[in-house]
Structure formats: structure tokens, C-alpha cells
Design an enzyme around this catalytic site. Structure first.
Site, short mmCIF file in Angstrom:
data_model
loop_
_atom_site.label_atom_id
_atom_site.label_comp_id
_atom_site.label_asym_id
_atom_site.label_seq_id
_atom_site.Cartn_x
_atom_site.Cartn_y
_atom_site.Cartn_z
N LYS A 1 2.38 -3.82 6.63
CA LYS A 1 2.73 -3.79 5.20
C LYS A 1 4.23 -3.59 5.03
O LYS A 1 4.88 -4.25 4.20
CB LYS A 1 1.96 -2.69 4.47
CG LYS A 1 0.47 -2.94 4.33
CD LYS A 1 0.15 -4.08 3.38
CE LYS A 1 -1.32 -4.35 3.24
NZ LYS A 1 -1.63 -5.64 2.61
N TYR B 1 -1.36 -0.97 10.95
CA TYR B 1 -1.65 -1.54 9.63
C TYR B 1 -0.48 -1.28 8.68
O TYR B 1 0.03 -2.19 8.01
CB TYR B 1 -2.95 -0.93 9.07
CG TYR B 1 -3.10 -1.06 7.58
CD1 TYR B 1 -3.43 -2.27 7.00
CD2 TYR B 1 -2.90 0.05 6.74
CE1 TYR B 1 -3.56 -2.38 5.62
CE2 TYR B 1 -3.02 -0.06 5.38
CZ TYR B 1 -3.35 -1.28 4.82
OH TYR B 1 -3.45 -1.38 3.46
N SER C 1 0.85 -1.20 0.00
CA SER C 1 0.00 0.00 0.00
C SER C 1 0.88 1.24 0.00
O SER C 1 1.99 1.22 0.54
CB SER C 1 -0.86 -0.02 1.26
OG SER C 1 -1.37 1.25 1.54
C1 UD1 Z 1 -6.90 4.56 3.66
C2 UD1 Z 1 -5.79 4.15 4.58
C3 UD1 Z 1 -4.69 3.55 3.73
C4 UD1 Z 1 -5.23 2.38 2.95
C5 UD1 Z 1 -6.37 2.85 2.08
C6 UD1 Z 1 -7.03 1.70 1.39
C7 UD1 Z 1 -5.99 5.78 6.41
C8 UD1 Z 1 -5.32 6.90 7.14
N1 UD1 Z 1 -5.33 5.30 5.34
O1 UD1 Z 1 -6.42 5.56 2.79
O2 UD1 Z 1 -3.64 3.14 4.58
O3 UD1 Z 1 -4.21 1.82 2.18
O4 UD1 Z 1 -7.37 3.47 2.90
O5 UD1 Z 1 -7.97 2.18 0.48
O6 UD1 Z 1 -7.05 5.35 6.78
N2 UD1 Z 1 -12.77 10.96 3.68
C9 UD1 Z 1 -13.76 11.83 4.07
N3 UD1 Z 1 -14.90 11.32 4.65
C10 UD1 Z 1 -15.08 9.99 4.86
C11 UD1 Z 1 -14.06 9.10 4.45
C12 UD1 Z 1 -12.91 9.62 3.87
O7 UD1 Z 1 -13.65 13.04 3.90
O8 UD1 Z 1 -16.12 9.59 5.41
C13 UD1 Z 1 -11.57 11.51 3.04
C14 UD1 Z 1 -10.30 11.22 3.83
O9 UD1 Z 1 -10.04 12.24 4.75
C15 UD1 Z 1 -9.27 11.16 2.71
C16 UD1 Z 1 -10.05 10.65 1.51
O10 UD1 Z 1 -11.41 10.87 1.80
O11 UD1 Z 1 -8.81 12.45 2.41
C17 UD1 Z 1 -9.81 9.19 1.25
O12 UD1 Z 1 -10.03 8.48 2.45
P1 UD1 Z 1 -10.05 6.90 2.52
O13 UD1 Z 1 -10.94 6.35 1.47
O14 UD1 Z 1 -10.31 6.50 3.94
O15 UD1 Z 1 -8.58 6.48 2.09
P2 UD1 Z 1 -7.16 6.94 2.71
O16 UD1 Z 1 -7.30 7.50 4.05
O17 UD1 Z 1 -6.47 7.75 1.68
#
Ligand code: UD1
Length: 337
Positions: free
Chosen positions: A154, A150, A126
Site C-alpha cells: 500500500k 501488505y 489503508s
Molecule cells: C486489519 C489489518 C489492516 C487492514 C484491515 C482491513 C492487521 C494487523 N491489520 O486491521 O492492515 O487494513 O484489517 O480491514 O491484520 N480481533 C479479535 N479477534 C479476532 C479478530 C480480530 O480480537 O478474531 C481484534 C483485533 O485484535 C483488532 C480488532 O479486532 O484489535 C480488529 O481486527 P481486524 O478486523 O483484523 O482489523 P485490524 O487488525 O485493525
């Protein structure tokens, strides 16, 4: 005779999409999965879609005897290793479970492979291993840092694989660092089916669109990005799955250990994704800007050049296709499998 690939975690979101691509490329597929976070219906649907059979073993990688037995029963040519726990938040609450399951399970898998002389593996890593990026786009030779248990698992598995490759030139290992996989197979028959309330952005959006959740909280609107929301490199899961076939083929050239990013190289903000989803589906997504989520980096995106050059792989599907396909899956399967 075609090659037989063992897919660990093959019933899961990315695993099931990889199974389709493998079967369509002419490989035979054996899946091992403990179904702790997936359902075997995904595999039945892959069989229906492709008209081909999958040999399924319900087993846990943490059970070394079960893994040895599997490798005695099946003649495996190479392994694609997806199986693992993947929720960042949960990993901070039950770190030992993450270490035991992800690292212990992988160690058992590699032991069983070694005993049977199976030394070709593709590992699903990842972009989390880059930690909080200081420079973008992220290149494979950038410094690595785990930010949570996590990510630590990895990174540790990457190190195990590096040590293994250094210890024995017969091993051929592909480490693939995924950016943010989203979307679903174009058929809408398989897709992401998270347990409970999703933590990740796209499944949360589709659950708002289907009416199961009222509103999306956008975690932070005050980042130093053009619209104030975080930027990520979203990649269509079918593009991602295809990358595994290219990596598998490359292992035939006996490259030793290789590491590649699987991303598009294109960053989208949270608001871009919401707008893209609304454009692609005609649905309106209620959202509000909330506080920042702990541990989120402002921007993360890949440099995809090495994968293009060495694996002859490039992501092709854009953000609207990702959104349309995610919605197609969710609307056809409102309750998941
Ligand atoms: C997350 C994991 C990452 C993992 C990946 C798998 C974290 C910190 N990182 O990445 O290690 O490999 O998932 O797909 O959890 N967001 C919102 N509202 C929400 C959900 C998300 O605003 O309800 C935003 C988050 O702040 C982020 C973006 O959407 O900026 C993507 O979030 P998410 O889908 O959870 O992925 P990552 O955090 O990038």
C-alpha cells in the site's frame, strides 16, 4: 453523457458497494476482476438492486496485454482501483505474491491508463500505512511506516502515485486511507464473503452468531485501553463507498494528488463491538480473552476533518447500524454468495 468509471476489484466487498453508489449516482460502471477472492454473483446482485447494467471483464491486472485491450475496448473516464490482495498474515508468508500482484498489477493499470490518456484515479489505501501510531487521532500528514508486506505494498503504491503526480500535472489522484470497513448494504444482498475462517473481527463475529464458529477469541485483554481490548475506527462500508463518489467528483477540480482518511474518528474496543452487535441483533456472542495477536496496535482511529472539509464527506452510520447490517447480510446468506 454520463461518465464511465472502471472499478478494479469491483466484485469484492468494498468494490461491490462502490458499484452500487456509482450506479445510483448516474455513472456507467465497468468492472475488471480476476475473481481470485470474490464472486461475480456480487455484481449480478448489484445489477438487480439498481436495475442497471455493469460491463464485466474477467481479467488480471498482472496481464498487461489484457489491461491494454480493456482500455482499447472501453471508453473510460476515471478509475477506482480496489483490486489487490489484502490479508496481512498471508502477506508475511507469500510476500513476493503480494508485491507482484499489488504493485505489479497497479503499475500495469497506470501504464494502460497513461497510454489512453486516462489520468483520473481513486486508490484504495489503508490506515495500515501509519504503522504503529504514536499520537492519535491519525492525521494525513503523520509519518508513514509499513509493518508487514501488505502494508508495504500500500505504501509503495502511494509512493508510485506521488511520483506519477509529480512527473505529470495532468494526473489527478485521490488516495483514500480506509480505517476498518464493516457492515453491508441495507438490502442484505451484498456483503463481506471471506474465504475460509475470517481473520477480521466483524465477519468472525457474524459467523459465531450464525453458529458456524463456536467462539470468538479476543486478541488481548491487557492493552492500555479503558477495557483492555484494542480500539479501532470501524466504518460502515456504505459510508466508505460514498466517500469514493465525493473523491471522484473532487478530481474534476484537477487537484493533482490528494490524500484523505476515510474513518469516523470514533474508536470502539473489541468488547464495544461485541456488545454493540448483541444489542443490535439480540444474538449472544461467545467469546474468551486470548493472548495478543502479533502486530496489533493498541488503538487506531482517524482524524476525519480533512475529508469533511475538502471532500464534503462525513461518515453517518453508527456502530449498531454497522452490526445490524453485517448480521442482516450474514443471516440472509449463511454460506455467502
Ligand atoms: C486489519 C489489518 C489492516 C487492514 C484491515 C482491513 C492487521 C494487523 N491489520 O486491521 O492492515 O487494513 O484489517 O480491514 O491484520 N480481533 C479479535 N479477534 C479476532 C479478530 C480480530 O480480537 O478474531 C481484534 C483485533 O485484535 C483488532 C480488532 O479486532 O484489535 C480488529 O481486527 P481486524 O478486523 O483484523 O482489523 P485490524 O487488525 O485493525
Amino acid at each position: 453523457m454520463s461518465e464511465t468509471i472502471l472499478v478494479t476489484g469491483g466484485a469484492g466487498y468494498i468494490g461491490s458497494h462502490a458499484c452500487i453508489e456509482l450506479l445510483e449516482a448516474g455513472y456507467k460502471v465497468v468492472v475488471v476482476d480476476n475473481l481470485c477472492n470474490s464472486k461475480s454473483d456480487s455484481l449480478s446482485r448489484v445489477e438487480e438492486l439498481t436495475g442497471k447494467d455493469i460491463q464485466f471483464h474477467l481479467a488480471d491486472l498482472c496481464n498487461a496485454d489484457a489491461m491494454d485491450l480493456l482500455f482499447r475496448q472501453e471508453k473510460i473516464d476515471a478509475v477506482i482501483h480496489f483490486a489487490g490482495l489484502k490479508a496481512v498474515g498471508e502477506s508475511t508468508e507469500i510476500p513476493l505474491t503480494y508485491y507482484q500482484n499489488n504493485i505489479g498489477g497497479t503499475a500495469n493499470l497506470l501504464e494502460s491508463m497513461n497510454k489512453r490518456g486516462v489520468r483520473n484515479i481513486v486508490f484504495s489505501s489503508s490506515c495500515t500505512v501509519y504503522g504503529a501510531p504514536k499520537t492519535l487521532p491519525l492525521r494525513e500528514d503523520f509519518p508513514l511506516q509499513a509493518m508487514n508486506p501488505y502494508g508495504q505494498t500500500k505504501l509503495t503504491i502511494e509512493n508510485m502515485l506521488k511520483d506519477l503526480a509529480a512527473s505529470d500535472p495532468d494526473w489527478n489522484i485521490s488516495i483514500l486511507r480506509y480505517f476498518n470497513p464493516v457492515g453491508a448494504h441495507a438490502s442484505g444482498q451484498i456483503g463481506e464473503d471471506p474465504l475460509g475462517i475470517p481473520c477480521n473481527l466483524m465477519p468472525f463475529i457474524t459467523k459465531v452468531a450464525v453458529g458456524e464458529l463456536a467462539e470468538l477469541s479476543v486478541w488481548g485483554g491487557d492493552y492500555d485501553t479503558p477495557d483492555g481490548t484494542c480500539i479501532r475506527d470501524y466504518i460502515h462500508v456504505v459510508d466508505l463507498a460514498k466517500g469514493h463518489i465525493n473523491a471522484l467528483k473532487k478530481l474534476d477540480d484537477k487537484p493533482g494528488l490528494m490524500i484523505h482518511n476515510l474513518g469516523t474518528g470514533q474508536g470502539y474496543s473489541v468488547l464495544d463491538v461485541i456488545k454493540g452487535f448483541e444489542r443490535a441483533t439480540g444474538k449472544t456472542i461467545s467469546y474468551r480473552i486470548a493472548g495478543r495477536r502479533a502486530g496489533d496496535a493498541p488503538a487506531v482511529y482517524a482524524d476525519p476533518i480533512l475529508s469533511e472539509r475538502e471532500l464534503a464527506w462525513k461518515a453517518e452510520l453508527g456502530i449498531e447500524t454497522m452490526c445490524r447490517d453485517a448480521w442482516n447480510w450474514q443471516s440472509k446468506n449463511p454460506g455467502g454468495y
